[in-house]
Design a protein around this motif. Structure first.
Motif: not given
Ligand code: TXA
Ligand code: MG
Length: 342
Positions: A225-236
């Motif tokens: 149910g991930v709407e936008s993985p850019g919303l994850f806490e860990s990235h970049y």
């Protein structure tokens, strides 16, 4: 202002673009410059070519990919319906750093949208990206050209270091001028949108068009149910642990001084600072503290520090206004979203 093709990458730019377009036509993958960050492109209508993007980036299959177009008209073929507000937004901000998310048309394959009923589309402004899109003649699916979760690339060299020979061709268009990714805006209705990722186009710029609400981040990566993985806490994130400091640095230095042995630390600050013996290296993002300039240098600086064999990167918080919101979003995610306590 658009840079001319030849000034963007020397006289051979046109041949390189032709070559890149040929590779895309044969189902290959090509890294190309955009004004935000470098993208890793594939024929958006070829599920097989798009599958390679996921493979090369080690990207989880639930993370949808943005489709790039060379005109508003081309975007029309990718969406089911286009609300009037989307038309107005495209007219105002395209080409540029705004991705619009709307229900997809049947032409868009599920692998691109990771099974979501919507697709994100944007028209980049970098002259080489536009020339590639025109030469290829079809939409290009392209995530940022980095390994999943790692710092985004803002130069051809950064792509080479990350993905090297796994990519069929790398188009060099110089450094990305915006430096952070596009704003991802999901259009809910004529009056409302959700900002799924803050980016190059600011929420205050969107205000005259619709009520754009920032979407709350996930606490951790949910299983479905991930709407936008850019919303994850860990990235970049760089490989070196990164700590985001939002107290005055001086306070923090007092505590650091007491730690023995002293870890190897690199400092990433907004403005130039006097060298301090506690840091192996100090990099600043802008000579004058200008947030636009800081955004354009952010990922490059993170990558430089990441190569220095440090124990820790300390990033100073920047003001959360204008593009500072996107910078802080990237820094928070690069720090894994955890508060740092010394
Ligand atoms: O500036 C940019 O947007 C760059 C350049 C290359 O255009 N591209 C980029 O792509 O940043 P990527 O894949 O690294 O990030 C795309 C973001 C992801 O957070 C993804 O989850 C979100 O956009 N996204 C894409 N399609 C979506 C959709 N249909 N619904 C919600 N989020 C979507
Ligand atoms: Mg990315």
């Amino acid at each position: 202002m658009r840079r001319s093709l030849d000034s963007a990458a020397g006289g051979s730019a046109r041949e390189d673009i032709q070559r890149a377009a040929e590779i895309l036509k044969k189902g290959g993958i090509v890294a190309f410059p955009t004004e935000t960050v470098y993208g890793l492109g594939a024929d958006a209508f070829s599920p097989k070519a798009v599958a390679r993007l996921f493979e090369v980036k080690k990207r989880p299959s639930f993370d949808p990919i943005i489709v790039h177009v060379s005109s508003i008209l081309e975007a029309h073929t990718l969406w089911k319906e286009i609300p009037a507000v989307a038309q107005r937004l495209m007219k105002k901000f395209w080409p540029g750093a705004l991705t619009l998310v709307l229900p997809k048309s049947d032409r868009v394959h599920d692998i691109v949208t990771a099974g979501l009923p919507t697709v994100g589309v944007r028209m980049p402004s970098h002259p080489m990206a536009l020339a590639l899109l025109e030469s290829f003649g079809k939409p290009i699916a392209a995530p940022s050209a980095n390994l999943f979760g790692y710092t985004s690339p803002t130069s051809a060299q950064a792509v080479r270091e990350d993905l090297g020979d796994q990519v069929d061709f790398i188009l060099d268009g110089g450094p990305s001028t915006v430096g952070v990714e596009s704003t991802v805006l999901k259009i809910e209705d004529e009056q409302t949108g959700s900002i799924l990722r803050p980016g190059g186009i600011l929420s205050e710029e969107l205000k005259p068009f619709l009520n754009a609400r920032p979407r709350k981040r996930f606490e951790a990566a949910p299983r479905k149910g991930v709407e936008s993985p850019g919303l994850f806490e860990s990235h970049y994130a760089p490989r070196t642990p990164l700590a985001l400091i939002d107290i005055p640095l001086e306070e923090w230095l007092d505590r650091l001084e007491r730690i023995k042995p002293l870890p190897r630390i690199g400092l990433l600050s907004l403005k130039p600072r006097a060298q301090n013996h506690l840091f192996q290296e100090t990099l600043y993002l802008s000579q004058t503290g200008d947030l636009r300039e800081a955004a354009s240098n952010l990922f490059q600086a993170m990558r430089r520090l990441d190569k220095m064999n440090l124990d820790l990167i300390i990033a100073e918080a920047v003001p959360e206004e204008g593009i500072g919101i996107a910078i802080m979003d990237r820094l928070k995610k690069a720090s894994g979203g955890r508060p740092f306590i010394l």
